[in-house]
Design a protein around this motif. Sequence first.
Motif, PDB file in Angstrom:
ATOM      1  N   VAL A  68       0.712  -0.931   0.250  1.00 57.30           N
ATOM      2  CA  VAL A  68      -0.180   0.484   0.304  1.00 57.30           C
ATOM      3  C   VAL A  68       1.147   1.036  -0.078  1.00 57.30           C
ATOM      4  CG1 VAL A  68      -1.524   1.716   0.821  1.00 57.30           C
ATOM      5  CG2 VAL A  68      -1.436  -1.670   1.157  1.00 57.30           C
ATOM      6  N   ALA A  69       1.500   1.058   0.990  1.00 55.55           N
ATOM      7  CA  ALA A  69       2.988   2.089   0.576  1.00 55.55           C
ATOM      8  C   ALA A  69       3.157   2.474  -0.395  1.00 55.55           C
ATOM      9  CB  ALA A  69       3.899   2.205   2.186  1.00 55.55           C
ATOM     10  N   VAL A  70       4.320   1.967  -1.607  1.00 58.43           N
ATOM     11  CA  VAL A  70       4.623   1.802  -2.634  1.00 58.43           C
ATOM     12  C   VAL A  70       3.575   2.669  -3.514  1.00 58.43           C
ATOM     13  CG1 VAL A  70       5.427   0.837  -4.448  1.00 58.43           C
ATOM     14  CG2 VAL A  70       6.088   0.241  -2.493  1.00 58.43           C
ATOM     15  N   VAL A  71       2.432   2.226  -3.409  1.00 61.41           N
ATOM     16  CA  VAL A  71       1.277   2.741  -4.195  1.00 61.41           C
ATOM     17  C   VAL A  71       1.253   4.087  -3.820  1.00 61.41           C
ATOM     18  CG1 VAL A  71      -0.404   2.903  -5.134  1.00 61.41           C
ATOM     19  CG2 VAL A  71       0.608   0.165  -4.811  1.00 61.41           C
ATOM     20  N   ILE A  72       1.296   4.499  -2.570  1.00 59.92           N
ATOM     21  CA  ILE A  72       1.264   5.876  -2.009  1.00 59.92           C
ATOM     22  C   ILE A  72       2.075   6.962  -2.502  1.00 59.92           C
ATOM     23  CG2 ILE A  72       0.607   7.387  -0.206  1.00 59.92           C
ATOM     24  CD1 ILE A  72      -0.976   5.102   0.990  1.00 59.92           C
ATOM     25  N   ASN A  73       3.494   6.700  -2.629  1.00 55.05           N
ATOM     26  CA  ASN A  73       4.633   7.068  -2.463  1.00 55.05           C
ATOM     27  C   ASN A  73       4.802   7.503  -3.799  1.00 55.05           C
ATOM     28  OD1 ASN A  73       6.128   7.963   0.185  1.00 55.05           O
ATOM     29  ND2 ASN A  73       5.717   5.991   0.759  1.00 55.05           N
ATOM     30  N   PHE A  74       4.582   6.159  -4.777  1.00 60.25           N
ATOM     31  CA  PHE A  74       4.863   6.453  -6.452  1.00 60.25           C
ATOM     32  C   PHE A  74       2.799   7.590  -6.575  1.00 60.25           C
ATOM     33  CE2 PHE A  74       7.380   3.109  -6.050  1.00 60.25           C
ATOM     34  CZ  PHE A  74       8.974   3.762  -6.234  1.00 60.25           C
ATOM     35  N   LEU A  75       2.165   7.265  -6.036  1.00 60.99           N
ATOM     36  CA  LEU A  75       1.759   8.549  -6.628  1.00 60.99           C
ATOM     37  C   LEU A  75       1.556   9.751  -5.844  1.00 60.99           C
ATOM     38  CD1 LEU A  75      -2.212   6.701  -5.381  1.00 60.99           C
ATOM     39  CD2 LEU A  75      -1.417   7.151  -7.953  1.00 60.99           C
ATOM     40  N   THR A  76       1.846  10.278  -5.075  1.00 59.73           N
ATOM     41  CA  THR A  76       2.766  11.541  -4.503  1.00 59.73           C
ATOM     42  C   THR A  76       3.605  11.220  -5.737  1.00 59.73           C
ATOM     43  OG1 THR A  76       2.620  10.886  -2.091  1.00 59.73           O
ATOM     44  CG2 THR A  76       4.072  12.696  -2.685  1.00 59.73           C
ATOM     45  N   VAL A  77       4.700  11.201  -6.494  1.00 56.80           N
ATOM     46  CA  VAL A  77       5.560  11.502  -7.456  1.00 56.80           C
ATOM     47  C   VAL A  77       5.488  11.494  -8.684  1.00 56.80           C
ATOM     48  CG1 VAL A  77       7.383  10.322  -8.331  1.00 56.80           C
ATOM     49  CG2 VAL A  77       7.419  10.068  -6.060  1.00 56.80           C
ATOM     50  N   GLY A  78       3.465  10.715  -8.971  1.00 52.79           N
ATOM     51  CA  GLY A  78       3.191  11.102  -9.731  1.00 52.79           C
ATOM     52  C   GLY A  78       2.594  12.061 -10.289  1.00 52.79           C
ATOM     53  N   ALA A  79       1.865  12.579  -8.766  1.00 54.02           N
ATOM     54  CA  ALA A  79       1.190  13.626  -8.659  1.00 54.02           C
ATOM     55  C   ALA A  79       1.835  14.876  -9.361  1.00 54.02           C
ATOM     56  CB  ALA A  79      -0.002  13.609  -7.353  1.00 54.02           C
ATOM     57  N   TYR A  80       2.967  14.617  -8.077  1.00 57.61           N
ATOM     58  CA  TYR A  80       3.789  15.819  -8.334  1.00 57.61           C
ATOM     59  C   TYR A  80       4.652  16.380  -9.083  1.00 57.61           C
ATOM     60  CZ  TYR A  80       8.529  18.648  -8.043  1.00 57.61           C
ATOM     61  OH  TYR A  80       9.111  19.675  -7.524  1.00 57.61           O
ATOM     62  N   PHE A  81       4.741  15.264 -10.488  1.00 57.16           N
ATOM     63  CA  PHE A  81       5.041  15.667 -11.891  1.00 57.16           C
ATOM     64  C   PHE A  81       4.137  16.242 -12.632  1.00 57.16           C
ATOM     65  CE2 PHE A  81       9.157  13.275 -10.940  1.00 57.16           C
ATOM     66  CZ  PHE A  81       9.624  14.148 -11.246  1.00 57.16           C
ATOM     67  N   TYR A  82       3.363  15.289 -12.105  1.00 54.50           N
ATOM     68  CA  TYR A  82       1.952  15.987 -13.196  1.00 54.50           C
ATOM     69  C   TYR A  82       1.337  17.298 -12.630  1.00 54.50           C
ATOM     70  CZ  TYR A  82      -2.943  16.687 -14.577  1.00 54.50           C
ATOM     71  OH  TYR A  82      -4.398  17.191 -14.963  1.00 54.50           O
ATOM     72  N   PHE A  83       1.661  17.731 -11.676  1.00 50.67           N
ATOM     73  CA  PHE A  83       1.092  18.840 -11.196  1.00 50.67           C
ATOM     74  C   PHE A  83       2.597  20.207 -11.929  1.00 50.67           C
ATOM     75  CE2 PHE A  83      -1.432  17.499  -8.743  1.00 50.67           C
ATOM     76  CZ  PHE A  83      -2.897  17.870  -8.532  1.00 50.67           C
ATOM     77  N   ALA A  84       3.462  19.873 -11.755  1.00 47.96           N
ATOM     78  CA  ALA A  84       4.750  20.648 -11.898  1.00 47.96           C
ATOM     79  C   ALA A  84       4.721  20.631 -13.418  1.00 47.96           C
ATOM     80  CB  ALA A  84       6.399  19.891 -11.847  1.00 47.96           C
ATOM     81  N   HIS A  85       4.296  19.779 -14.246  1.00 51.29           N
ATOM     82  CA  HIS A  85       4.872  20.213 -15.704  1.00 51.29           C
ATOM     83  C   HIS A  85       2.975  21.523 -16.029  1.00 51.29           C
ATOM     84  CE1 HIS A  85       4.442  18.624 -20.168  1.00 51.29           C
ATOM     85  NE2 HIS A  85       3.134  19.237 -19.964  1.00 51.29           N
ATOM     86  N   ARG A  86       2.080  21.163 -15.227  1.00 48.74           N
ATOM     87  CA  ARG A  86       0.275  21.753 -16.041  1.00 48.74           C
ATOM     88  C   ARG A  86       1.262  23.188 -14.999  1.00 48.74           C
ATOM     89  NH1 ARG A  86      -4.692  20.159 -12.837  1.00 48.74           N
ATOM     90  NH2 ARG A  86      -3.981  22.537 -12.114  1.00 48.74           N
ATOM     91  N   GLU A  87       2.275  23.546 -13.816  1.00 53.17           N
ATOM     92  CA  GLU A  87       2.906  24.678 -13.537  1.00 53.17           C
ATOM     93  C   GLU A  87       4.217  24.894 -14.203  1.00 53.17           C
ATOM     94  OE1 GLU A  87       3.905  24.045 -10.002  1.00 53.17           O
ATOM     95  OE2 GLU A  87       1.820  23.936  -9.186  1.00 53.17           O
ATOM     96  N   GLY A  88       4.360  24.321 -15.123  1.00 46.99           N
ATOM     97  CA  GLY A  88       5.292  24.884 -16.997  1.00 46.99           C
ATOM     98  C   GLY A  88       7.045  24.615 -15.585  1.00 46.99           C
ATOM     99  N   LYS A  89       6.812  23.924 -14.813  1.00 39.97           N
ATOM    100  CA  LYS A  89       8.201  23.777 -14.158  1.00 39.97           C
ATOM    101  C   LYS A  89       9.217  22.655 -14.640  1.00 39.97           C
ATOM    102  CE  LYS A  89       6.505  24.640  -9.508  1.00 39.97           C
ATOM    103  NZ  LYS A  89       6.406  23.675  -7.865  1.00 39.97           N
ATOM    104  N   ARG A  90      10.207  22.724 -14.758  1.00 37.84           N
ATOM    105  CA  ARG A  90      11.461  21.879 -15.177  1.00 37.84           C
ATOM    106  C   ARG A  90      11.060  20.479 -13.802  1.00 37.84           C
ATOM    107  NH1 ARG A  90      16.336  23.623 -17.820  1.00 37.84           N
ATOM    108  NH2 ARG A  90      16.126  21.757 -19.128  1.00 37.84           N
ATOM    109  N   ALA A  91      11.494  19.663 -13.880  1.00 37.09           N
ATOM    110  CA  ALA A  91      11.382  19.112 -11.851  1.00 37.09           C
ATOM    111  C   ALA A  91      12.444  18.242 -12.844  1.00 37.09           C
ATOM    112  CB  ALA A  91      10.046  17.478 -12.399  1.00 37.09           C
TER     113      ALA A  91
END
Length: 91
Positions: A68-91
Amino acid sequence: MYWTEIVGFVAGFGTTFAAVPDLIAMFRRQSSQGMNPTMAAIMGCFQIVWVYYGTLIASRPVIAWNMVAVVINFLTVGAYFYFAHREGKRA
């Protein structure tokens, strides 16, 4: 189920869901601001090792909570990159 497994499930619940407030906050803000995906990625990778360890010692609590923790942590990473991309940040 043995007493030790019950203690393991309770302990696993607490540590597994400790990362959820950051994930929820990111979705509510619809922003990656203030987030760093590195810790979540590192934790996710090592939790995969914990899942393997759990299979070696046949510990259901170790396997279940770390999956369960693997899923939560990789969802966090995925959400970060999704929102960073929408914000135009270089991640």
